[in-house]
Motif scaffolding. Structure first.
Motif, mmCIF file in Angstrom:
data_model
loop_
_atom_site.group_PDB
_atom_site.id
_atom_site.type_symbol
_atom_site.label_atom_id
_atom_site.label_comp_id
_atom_site.label_asym_id
_atom_site.label_seq_id
_atom_site.Cartn_x
_atom_site.Cartn_y
_atom_site.Cartn_z
ATOM 1 N N LEU A 1 8.951 49.445 -23.556
ATOM 2 C CA LEU A 1 7.702 49.696 -24.281
ATOM 3 C C LEU A 1 6.492 49.474 -23.376
ATOM 4 O O LEU A 1 5.372 49.754 -23.745
ATOM 5 C CB LEU A 1 7.606 48.787 -25.517
ATOM 6 N N THR A 2 6.737 48.915 -22.189
ATOM 7 C CA THR A 2 5.617 48.662 -21.278
ATOM 8 C C THR A 2 6.073 48.750 -19.820
ATOM 9 O O THR A 2 7.266 48.583 -19.526
ATOM 10 C CB THR A 2 4.987 47.264 -21.547
ATOM 11 N N ARG A 3 5.133 49.010 -18.924
ATOM 12 C CA ARG A 3 5.405 48.992 -17.477
ATOM 13 C C ARG A 3 4.798 47.746 -16.828
ATOM 14 O O ARG A 3 4.763 47.622 -15.615
ATOM 15 C CB ARG A 3 4.789 50.244 -16.816
ATOM 16 N N VAL A 4 4.293 46.840 -17.666
ATOM 17 C CA VAL A 4 3.665 45.619 -17.141
ATOM 18 C C VAL A 4 4.733 44.602 -16.736
ATOM 19 O O VAL A 4 5.721 44.426 -17.435
ATOM 20 C CB VAL A 4 2.753 45.005 -18.234
ATOM 21 N N ILE A 5 4.520 43.956 -15.593
ATOM 22 C CA ILE A 5 5.365 42.826 -15.202
ATOM 23 C C ILE A 5 4.476 41.593 -15.062
ATOM 24 O O ILE A 5 3.715 41.480 -14.109
ATOM 25 C CB ILE A 5 6.075 43.090 -13.858
ATOM 26 N N PRO A 6 4.542 40.680 -16.030
ATOM 27 C CA PRO A 6 3.741 39.456 -15.897
ATOM 28 C C PRO A 6 4.241 38.629 -14.713
ATOM 29 O O PRO A 6 5.450 38.473 -14.527
ATOM 30 C CB PRO A 6 3.977 38.734 -17.228
ATOM 31 N N ILE A 7 3.320 38.126 -13.922
ATOM 32 C CA ILE A 7 3.688 37.329 -12.736
ATOM 33 C C ILE A 7 2.851 36.058 -12.684
ATOM 34 O O ILE A 7 1.674 36.070 -13.072
ATOM 35 C CB ILE A 7 3.532 38.177 -11.441
ATOM 36 N N LEU A 8 3.462 34.972 -12.240
ATOM 37 C CA LEU A 8 2.783 33.676 -12.202
ATOM 38 C C LEU A 8 1.934 33.556 -10.930
ATOM 39 O O LEU A 8 2.439 33.707 -9.817
ATOM 40 C CB LEU A 8 3.832 32.554 -12.245
ATOM 41 N N LYS A 9 0.627 33.301 -11.118
ATOM 42 C CA LYS A 9 -0.285 33.090 -9.977
ATOM 43 C C LYS A 9 -1.126 31.856 -10.294
ATOM 44 O O LYS A 9 -1.823 31.830 -11.310
ATOM 45 C CB LYS A 9 -1.252 34.278 -9.810
ATOM 46 N N ASP A 10 -1.053 30.851 -9.450
ATOM 47 C CA ASP A 10 -1.848 29.636 -9.638
ATOM 48 C C ASP A 10 -1.723 29.071 -11.049
ATOM 49 O O ASP A 10 -2.723 28.730 -11.689
ATOM 50 C CB ASP A 10 -3.331 29.906 -9.318
ATOM 51 N N GLY A 11 -0.510 29.021 -11.528
ATOM 52 C CA GLY A 11 -0.253 28.374 -12.822
ATOM 53 C C GLY A 11 -0.514 29.223 -14.044
ATOM 54 O O GLY A 11 -0.316 28.763 -15.168
ATOM 55 N N ALA A 12 -0.983 30.460 -13.841
ATOM 56 C CA ALA A 12 -1.222 31.333 -14.994
ATOM 57 C C ALA A 12 -0.499 32.656 -14.801
ATOM 58 O O ALA A 12 -0.346 33.137 -13.674
ATOM 59 C CB ALA A 12 -2.720 31.571 -15.173
ATOM 60 N N LEU A 13 -0.070 33.238 -15.909
ATOM 61 C CA LEU A 13 0.534 34.566 -15.837
ATOM 62 C C LEU A 13 -0.557 35.619 -15.864
ATOM 63 O O LEU A 13 -1.484 35.541 -16.681
ATOM 64 C CB LEU A 13 1.484 34.776 -17.020
ATOM 65 N N VAL A 14 -0.440 36.578 -14.950
ATOM 66 C CA VAL A 14 -1.364 37.714 -14.939
ATOM 67 C C VAL A 14 -0.525 38.981 -14.885
ATOM 68 O O VAL A 14 0.671 38.919 -14.631
ATOM 69 C CB VAL A 14 -2.337 37.660 -13.738
ATOM 70 N N LYS A 15 -1.179 40.106 -15.111
ATOM 71 C CA LYS A 15 -0.345 41.297 -15.168
ATOM 72 C C LYS A 15 -0.305 42.030 -13.834
ATOM 73 O O LYS A 15 -1.289 42.143 -13.113
ATOM 74 C CB LYS A 15 -0.786 42.210 -16.307
ATOM 75 N N MET A 16 0.916 42.468 -13.527
ATOM 76 C CA MET A 16 1.129 43.307 -12.362
ATOM 77 C C MET A 16 1.632 44.621 -12.946
ATOM 78 O O MET A 16 2.506 44.632 -13.814
ATOM 79 C CB MET A 16 2.197 42.643 -11.496
ATOM 80 N N GLN A 17 1.028 45.723 -12.511
ATOM 81 C CA GLN A 17 1.447 47.018 -13.030
ATOM 82 C C GLN A 17 2.437 47.593 -12.027
ATOM 83 O O GLN A 17 2.085 47.785 -10.860
ATOM 84 C CB GLN A 17 0.214 47.918 -13.199
ATOM 85 N N ALA A 18 3.649 47.820 -12.459
ATOM 86 C CA ALA A 18 4.700 48.271 -11.540
ATOM 87 C C ALA A 18 4.233 49.468 -10.708
ATOM 88 O O ALA A 18 4.431 49.504 -9.497
ATOM 89 C CB ALA A 18 5.969 48.621 -12.317
ATOM 90 N N GLU A 19 3.570 50.418 -11.364
ATOM 91 C CA GLU A 19 3.166 51.649 -10.673
ATOM 92 C C GLU A 19 2.287 51.352 -9.460
ATOM 93 O O GLU A 19 2.430 51.960 -8.409
ATOM 94 C CB GLU A 19 2.390 52.572 -11.620
ATOM 95 N N GLU A 20 1.354 50.412 -9.623
ATOM 96 C CA GLU A 20 0.425 50.118 -8.521
ATOM 97 C C GLU A 20 1.168 49.577 -7.309
ATOM 98 O O GLU A 20 0.928 49.988 -6.182
ATOM 99 C CB GLU A 20 -0.632 49.112 -8.991
ATOM 100 N N VAL A 21 2.105 48.648 -7.557
ATOM 101 C CA VAL A 21 2.865 48.053 -6.453
ATOM 102 C C VAL A 21 3.747 49.105 -5.786
ATOM 103 O O VAL A 21 3.787 49.232 -4.568
ATOM 104 C CB VAL A 21 3.754 46.898 -6.969
ATOM 105 N N LEU A 22 4.440 49.868 -6.614
ATOM 106 C CA LEU A 22 5.373 50.855 -6.076
ATOM 107 C C LEU A 22 4.623 51.966 -5.349
ATOM 108 O O LEU A 22 5.047 52.431 -4.292
ATOM 109 C CB LEU A 22 6.245 51.419 -7.200
ATOM 110 N N ALA A 23 3.453 52.362 -5.867
ATOM 111 C CA ALA A 23 2.655 53.405 -5.227
ATOM 112 C C ALA A 23 2.180 52.945 -3.852
ATOM 113 O O ALA A 23 2.248 53.675 -2.869
ATOM 114 C CB ALA A 23 1.459 53.768 -6.108
ATOM 115 N N LYS A 24 1.758 51.697 -3.782
ATOM 116 C CA LYS A 24 1.283 51.138 -2.505
ATOM 117 C C LYS A 24 2.363 51.222 -1.444
ATOM 118 O O LYS A 24 2.112 51.497 -0.285
ATOM 119 C CB LYS A 24 0.886 49.666 -2.698
ATOM 120 N N SER A 25 3.605 50.926 -1.848
ATOM 121 C CA SER A 25 4.698 50.901 -0.873
ATOM 122 C C SER A 25 5.021 52.304 -0.367
ATOM 123 O O SER A 25 5.571 52.462 0.708
ATOM 124 C CB SER A 25 5.943 50.262 -1.480
ATOM 125 N N VAL A 26 4.683 53.318 -1.159
ATOM 126 C CA VAL A 26 4.948 54.701 -0.751
ATOM 127 C C VAL A 26 3.853 55.189 0.192
ATOM 128 O O VAL A 26 4.107 55.835 1.191
ATOM 129 C CB VAL A 26 5.041 55.631 -2.003
#
Lengths: 254, 254
Positions: B228-253
């Motif tokens: 239902l979502t492409r968001v991957i919550p990730i822990l940064k400095d004690g808080a969860l923030v959102k990482m958008q899979a597309e942005e990370v994967l696009a960068k690697s391409v």
């Protein structure tokens, strides 16, 4: 009491001695499982006439028993520790060398599990070698059951899980008085996948390379053989002694 | 480097936050799993525009955040704690109420798992709701992976195990670079049994009565819905923030 009113007996499984305190309730029978190879070796020793087995947590403790003149076994990382009479290969616990003897034993995983559970209501030793006798006795006892997998250095391992699944299936195949915890539900399915050829299934396991390197194929095949004995080792005052399933079951009939 | 020479990436699974120290290696990506319902709720909140989620271990800590003017969720034993804005039902983390907000949250199991793993190399949140995005990102990262099941009060539970099996299957179905720990091997088989109808499979679970009593059928069906979502919550400095899979994967391409 009608069948419907009978309280359902709980079976659960714990995958690591380190996790035992989370499952401990002081009332359940705890079955210690270390298929490769401690609990298989212990069953073998009693089948071959050993009098008593003293499970100890550390190599130093085992050494103390040896100094006092007892036989002693010590295994770490699947290898026999130097200066001891046995490692944990079941084949070394056979014949006259163990007959009538008291043996102290320490292993990487199995004796840690026994130590963790030592204050449980009853602690017994399970392996494929005594599976039918064990399951008949467990059904006879009408008590909640915890299957305590020794694992590998407190991590989940496949062979102990398969055995716990085999016990779950055996206990539940002919009656519905058992209420399965989630772990046993999962293990029952796992065993269904594994049972046609446990040895082949096991060959996927994480430590297959380690075991192959140590040339343990013969040990593994032996440890996966069902029903070579009717002995159920049970913990009494800190030592394992043998309980013969027939004697207990016969008493309940008479 | 040829394909044959590539180091194989390890995937293992841990069934209890209490057991995490046994598996922790400081180098693996840890995926936190609490299907019913914390990690499903967290993915939902980010999909609906939440800015940040602060996972805390205790109700008192969550109350402190609330006093400071933040939204706060607290669940214990599957019930919302009085005085809080949310429990852990995903349906309460939807719409304008969460959009752009920072929310502190404490739950019976999921936030305990996050707390246990907080010093890992990377900590991300997994649920059926984001499974494909999560698996694509995990393949992209080329790091060892630990699937940390929150369980129920440190005991194994079926729904987290099924999800860990689903991730294992997704990661290994099209490549053989992954080396499975014993737990993942077992879970892969479990998922094969469950995948045709996870809801029905789940209905065998130990806490089905509890969940039925709390009228959570709608929540369970939602929490078992993939992608239902492409968001991957990730822990940064004690808080969860959102990482958008597309942005990370696009960068690697690029």
């Amino acid at each position: 009491m009608t069948e419907e009113q009978q309280p359902r007996i709980k079976i659960d499984a714990c995958f690591s001695p380190h996790l035992y305190p989370v499952y401990a309730d002081g009332e359940s029978i705890v079955v210690i499982i270390d298929i490769l190879r401690a609990t298989s070796a212990i069953c073998t020793a009693f089948e071959h006439g050993a009098e008593k087995i003293i499970p100890v947590a550390t190599v130093d403790e085992a050494r103390e028993w040896k100094k006092k003149g007892f036989l002693a076994g010590a295994e770490r990382d699947a290898i026999q520790v130097e200066g001891f009479d046995f490692g944990n290969s079941p084949f070394s616990y056979m014949g006259d060398v163990v007959k009538g003897k008291t043996i102290a034993i320490t292993t990487t995983n199995g004796t840690q599990a026994i130590d963790a559970a030592k204050d449980a209501y009853k602690v017994v030793i399970g392996s494929f070698l005594n599976i039918d006798a064990l399951c008949e006795w467990l059904i006879h006892e009408q008590r909640n059951i915890l299957l305590l997998c020794s694992g590998w250095k407190n991590k989940f391992n496949l062979e102990d899980a398969i055995f716990a699944g085999a016990v779950t299936e055996a206990l539940t195949s002919n009656n519905d008085h058992f209420k399965l915890g989630d772990a046993c539900l999962a293990l029952k399915y796992l065993y269904q996948m594994a049972k046609q050829d446990p040895y082949k299934f096991m060959s996927q396991a994480s430590h297959k390379e380690r075991l192959a390197r140590l040339n343990l194929k013969k040990d593994i095949k032996y440890c996966l053989t069902p029903n070579l004995t009717r002995v159920i080792p049970i913990l009494k005052d800190g030592a394992l002694v043998k309980m013969q399933a027939e004697e207990v079951l016969a008493k309940s009939v008479s």
